[in-house]
Scaffold this motif. Structure first.
Motif, mmCIF file in Angstrom:
data_model
loop_
_atom_site.group_PDB
_atom_site.id
_atom_site.type_symbol
_atom_site.label_atom_id
_atom_site.label_comp_id
_atom_site.label_asym_id
_atom_site.label_seq_id
_atom_site.Cartn_x
_atom_site.Cartn_y
_atom_site.Cartn_z
ATOM 1 N N UNK A 273 26.156 5.756 -40.381
ATOM 2 C CA UNK A 273 25.393 5.184 -41.491
ATOM 3 C C UNK A 273 23.995 4.820 -40.995
ATOM 4 N N UNK A 274 22.986 4.905 -41.860
ATOM 5 C CA UNK A 274 21.593 4.668 -41.507
ATOM 6 C C UNK A 274 21.356 3.218 -41.105
ATOM 7 N N UNK A 275 20.670 3.026 -39.954
ATOM 8 C CA UNK A 275 20.195 1.691 -39.600
ATOM 9 C C UNK A 275 18.880 1.454 -40.322
ATOM 10 N N UNK A 276 18.792 0.317 -41.001
ATOM 11 C CA UNK A 276 17.681 0.046 -41.899
ATOM 12 C C UNK A 276 17.001 -1.259 -41.500
ATOM 13 N N UNK B 59 19.868 -3.956 -41.098
ATOM 14 C CA UNK B 59 21.135 -3.539 -41.701
ATOM 15 C C UNK B 59 21.712 -2.374 -40.910
ATOM 16 N N UNK B 60 23.023 -2.466 -40.638
ATOM 17 C CA UNK B 60 23.711 -1.341 -39.990
ATOM 18 C C UNK B 60 25.191 -1.392 -40.362
ATOM 19 N N UNK B 61 25.763 -0.224 -40.613
ATOM 20 C CA UNK B 61 27.191 -0.110 -40.912
ATOM 21 C C UNK B 61 27.617 -1.018 -42.071
ATOM 22 N N UNK B 62 26.744 -1.112 -43.084
ATOM 23 C CA UNK B 62 27.093 -1.835 -44.295
ATOM 24 C C UNK B 62 26.956 -3.338 -44.220
ATOM 25 N N UNK B 63 26.463 -3.865 -43.081
ATOM 26 C CA UNK B 63 26.343 -5.309 -42.908
ATOM 27 C C UNK B 63 24.938 -5.688 -42.451
ATOM 28 N N UNK B 64 24.571 -6.937 -42.711
ATOM 29 C CA UNK B 64 23.352 -7.485 -42.132
ATOM 30 C C UNK B 64 23.619 -7.776 -40.660
ATOM 31 N N UNK B 65 22.698 -7.380 -39.790
ATOM 32 C CA UNK B 65 22.909 -7.542 -38.355
ATOM 33 C C UNK B 65 21.760 -8.346 -37.742
ATOM 34 N N UNK B 66 22.011 -8.829 -36.522
ATOM 35 C CA UNK B 66 20.979 -9.490 -35.741
ATOM 36 C C UNK B 66 19.913 -8.464 -35.356
ATOM 37 N N UNK B 67 18.646 -8.823 -35.431
ATOM 38 C CA UNK B 67 17.621 -7.877 -34.968
ATOM 39 C C UNK B 67 17.891 -7.448 -33.536
ATOM 40 N N UNK C 261 13.916 -3.287 -27.209
ATOM 41 C CA UNK C 261 12.787 -2.637 -27.894
ATOM 42 C C UNK C 261 13.009 -1.161 -28.180
ATOM 43 N N UNK C 262 13.891 -0.546 -27.389
ATOM 44 C CA UNK C 262 14.123 0.894 -27.566
ATOM 45 C C UNK C 262 14.933 1.203 -28.823
ATOM 46 N N UNK C 263 15.615 0.197 -29.364
ATOM 47 C CA UNK C 263 16.418 0.416 -30.575
ATOM 48 C C UNK C 263 15.502 0.448 -31.787
ATOM 49 N N UNK C 264 15.468 1.572 -32.434
ATOM 50 C CA UNK C 264 14.593 1.737 -33.593
ATOM 51 C C UNK C 264 15.432 2.054 -34.838
ATOM 52 N N UNK C 265 15.051 1.511 -35.975
ATOM 53 C CA UNK C 265 15.792 1.818 -37.209
ATOM 54 C C UNK C 265 15.549 3.246 -37.652
ATOM 55 N N UNK C 266 16.493 3.763 -38.426
ATOM 56 C CA UNK C 266 16.304 5.097 -39.007
ATOM 57 C C UNK C 266 15.275 5.076 -40.130
ATOM 58 N N UNK C 267 15.126 3.895 -40.757
ATOM 59 C CA UNK C 267 14.148 3.778 -41.836
ATOM 60 C C UNK C 267 13.632 2.351 -41.873
ATOM 61 N N UNK C 268 12.371 2.200 -42.159
ATOM 62 C CA UNK C 268 11.751 0.898 -42.382
ATOM 63 C C UNK C 268 11.237 0.848 -43.812
ATOM 64 N N UNK C 269 11.647 -0.185 -44.562
ATOM 65 C CA UNK C 269 11.107 -0.431 -45.903
ATOM 66 C C UNK C 269 10.050 -1.522 -45.778
ATOM 67 N N UNK C 270 8.844 -1.208 -46.146
ATOM 68 C CA UNK C 270 7.756 -2.184 -46.131
ATOM 69 C C UNK C 270 7.906 -3.071 -47.364
#
Length: 556
Positions: free
Chosen positions: A1-4, A27-35, A39-48
C-alpha cells in the motif's frame, strides 16, 4: 500500500486536543504512523495541504442506507430518483447509480465520500433481514458500515421479560448480535409497534401501559434491554427511538424514558422528534420543550443523543415505527407503504416535504437547532438528520452552516411563520459552533459513542480516514466538497475529483454468552413460528472485510 505524507495541514483532532495546529501526517498500511526517523525513508506521495483544514473522516452514526425499509422506499419513490451521476459512471472503477432522497447503494457510498464521510451505520434492521442488509452494505463502496438490530417489539425479548429471566434475555441478545453480525441493539417505539400490529388501535400512550398477551410494559423493555447490553459490555449501548415520536406533548414520555435508564448507558436517537410540548393530538398547542430534556441530558452522563435535524425540502420518511408511518399517511394524504416483519418489527414509508412556511415543520427545524445549541457538552451529541427522515445526508453542509453562522440561521428563521418565535427559544440563542466543535459532533463524538477506538482521531495507530477541506467563510460551501479524502490510507477524492471506490469494512460485534439457553430458543422459535435459527446466520462470504469491535468490560 502507498506510503503517504500530508504536509502542512491545519489539523482539528479533538480526541488529541489539537485545535487548528499545522502538522504533517504520515500514513502507511491503512493507519496513521509516526513520522519516519530515517531521512532515507521517503513517502510514495506527498499531498501539499498548506492552507487546508484536516479532520478525521466523518462518522454518521444514525442513517438509513440498507434493509427492508430502504428498499421499500426505493420502490415507492421512483419519482425521486431519476437523476443519475453520469460523471462518476463514466470513470473507470465507478458504477452508475440513482440519486434522490434514497440513493442506490453505489451512489450512497460515493456521495458520503464526497462529503468527507468514511463511516455510516444503518439504524434499524430486523434480524431476519440481516443477510440482505449485509449484501446491500457490501455493495456500498467507500465507507465502513454496520447496522443496529431491531429488538423493541421482538416476541422472544418480551417472553424473556414476561418470564422474568434476564439471563436468557442477555444470552439471546449476545447470540442475535453475533449471528446477524450486527453492532448494537435498537429499540423502536418499544411495545407500541406490536400493539398496533395486533389491534390496529394505535401506539401505546405511556411507559406503564401493558402489551396484550405478554403483559409487559415499554418501561420493562427499555430497562431490560439496556441492562442486558450493559452487562454484555457492548461498545455501543442500547439505541433508543422513544415512544410517541412526533406527537404533541411527547416530551413527557421522553423524559420518563430517560429516567427509566438511570444507571444504564443509553443513546437516544433523533431526539428532535421527541421534544414537543402541547396536548393530545392538537397541533395548535405544539411548542418546543427542549429545555427540560437538554437539562436532564446535561446532568446525566449515562446518556448521549443524536438530533435528527429537520431541513426544509422534499425527502422520504422511513421508519421501523409502523404506527407512526400510518399516522403520517393519514396526516399528509400521500401514498404509504407498510412492511411487517413477523415476530420482529414493522416499518412505514412515505414521501415527506418540510416547508418553511408550515408552522409545524418550522418548529421541527427550530427544535433540532435548539438541541445542538443548548447542549453543554458537544461530546454527548452527534450530528444527524436521521437521513432521509429529517432530510438527506447530502444536506449536512447546510446544517453545519446553520450551526456556525448565527446571521444565516436568523435569516432563515425570519422566513418562517411569525408565531414560531412564541413557541421556541431559538431566536434568543447566539451560540455559534467552532470548527473544533464541528469536528467533535461529526467525527470524534459519534466515534466515541459507538466505541470505535480507531476512528474519529488521527494520532498514531488510528485508521487513516482523513478529510482535507478548503476553508471558506461559507461553511456550507466548505463542507460540501472536500479537496482530498483518504479512506484506509487510499486517496479516493483527489483535488476535488473522485478517483477510487474501495469496498470498506463491515463493523460488527461478537459478544460472549452462555450457550445453555439456546436450546430453549430453538424450541421456542420452532414451536411458535416454525422458524429455524439457521435462517439468521450470515456467511463470511456475504460480507465485506469484517472488523469486530471488542466488548468493553468497563462499559455501563
Amino acid at each position: 500500500m502507498t506510503m503517504l505524507k500530508i504536509s502542512g495541514a491545519t489539523l482539528h483532532d479533538p480526541v488529541n486536543g489539537i485545535d487548528g495546529r499545522v502538522v504533517d501526517l504520515w500514513v502507511d498500511n491503512g493507519r496513521v504512523i509516526q513520522p519516519p526517523s530515517e531521512p532515507a525513508v521517503r513517502p510514495d506521495r506527498v499531498i501539499d495541504a498548506r492552507g487546508l483544514v484536516a479532520m478525521p473522516g466523518g462518522v454518521d452514526m444514525h442513517c438509513h442506507i440498507a434493509g427492508p425499509k430502504v428498499n421499500a422506499a426505493r420502490r415507492l419513490r421512483c419519482d425521486d430518483k431519476r437523476a443519475t451521476d453520469q460523471r462518476l459512471a463514466r470513470r473507470e472503477g465507478f458504477r452508475s447509480g440513482t440519486l434522490g432522497s434514497v440513493p442506490s447503494t453505489f451512489t450512497t457510498g460515493y456521495k458520503y465520500a464526497g462529503l468527507g464521510y468514511t463511516t455510516a451505520f444503518d439504524a434499524a434492521v430486523p434480524p431476519i433481514a440481516a443477510r440482505h442488509a449485509h449484501l446491500e452494505l457490501a455493495d456500498t463502496p467507500c465507507i465502513d458500515k454496520g447496522f443496529y438490530v431491531l429488538l423493541g417489539n421482538n416476541h422472544y425479548v418480551m417472553d424473556c421479560l414476561k418470564q422474568g429471566d434476564p439471563a436468557r434475555l442477555r444470552s439471546y441478545l449476545a447470540w442475535l448480535l453475533g449471528t446477524t453480525k450486527g453492532y448494537a441493539p435498537k429499540l423502536v417505539n418499544p411495545g407500541g409497534v406490536e400493539v398496533w400490529k395486533q389491534t390496529g388501535q394505535g401506539a401505546l400512550q405511556g411507559l406503564e401501559d401493558k402489551l396484550p398477551h405478554y403483559g409487559v410494559t415499554p418501561r420493562q423493555i427499555i430497562r431490560g434491554v439496556a441492562q442486558a447490553a450493559g452487562e454484555l459490555g457492548l461498545p455501543h449501548p442500547v439505541h433508543l427511538h422513544c415512544n410517541q415520536l412526533g406527537m404533541p406533548g411527547n416530551w413527557r414520555t421522553t423524559l420518563a424514558s430517560m429516567q427509566a435508564l438511570e444507571g444504564c448507558r443509553a443513546h437516544l436517537t433523533h431526539i428532535q422528534f421527541h421534544s414537543y410540548g402541547g396536548g393530545g393530538e392538537d397541533e395548535g398547542t405544539l411548542c418546543s420543550r427542549v429545555e427540560p430534556l437538554v437539562d436532564y441530558v446535561n446532568s446525566h452522563g449515562n446518556l448521549t443523543v443524536d438530533v435528527g435535524q429537520v431541513l426544509f425540502g422534499a425527502t422520504t420518511s422511513m421508519t421501523g415505527d409502523g404506527p407512526l408511518g400510518h399516522y403520517l399517511y393519514k396526516t399528509t394524504g400521500d401514498r404509504w407503504y407498510c412492511h411487517d416483519t413477523e415476530v420482529e418489527a414493522g416499518c412505514g414509508v412515505l414521501p415527506m416535504e418540510y416547508k418553511h412556511k408550515n408552522l409545524f415543520n418550522a418548529l421541527q427545524w427550530a427544535v433540532g437547532l435548539e438541541w445542538h445549541l443548548l447542549i453543554d457538552d458537544p461530546w454527548r451529541l452527534a450530528l444527524s438528520t436521521d437521513s432521509p427522515n429529517g432530510g438527506s445526508f447530502l444536506a449536512y453542509p447546510e446544517l453545519i452552516r446553520l450551526l456556525m453562522d448565527r446571521d444565516h440561521r436568523n435569516a432563515v428563521l425570519a422566513g418562517c411563520p411569525p408565531e414560531l418565535r412564541d413557541r421556541c427559544g431559538l431566536a434568543g440563542i447566539d451560540r455559534e459552533y467552532t470548527l473544533q466543535e464541528i469536528a467533535i459532533i461529526t467525527r470524534a463524538s459519534p466515534a466515541r459513542i459507538l466505541g470505535l477506538t480507531n476512528k474519529g482521531r488521527l494520532d498514531v495507530g488510528a485508521d487513516a480516514d482523513i478529510t482535507l477541506y478548503t476553508p471558506s467563510d461559507n461553511a456550507a460551501e466548505m463542507f460540501a466538497l472536500p479537496r482530498y479524502v483518504i479512506k484506509g490510507g487510499e486517496v479516493i477524492i483527489d483535488d476535488y475529483e473522485p478517483c477510487a471506490a474501495p469496498d470498506g469494512k463491515t463493523l460488527c460485534v461478537a459478544p460472549e454468552f452462555d450457550a445453555a439457553p439456546l436450546a430453549d430458543l430453538e424450541r421456542w422459535f420452532a414451536s411458535e413460528y416454525s422458524v429455524q435459527l439457521s435462517h439468521y446466520g450470515i456467511r463470511d462470504d456475504e460480507l465485506a472485510a469484517v472488523e469486530v469491535t471488542p466488548s468493553n468490560d468497563a462499559a455501563g
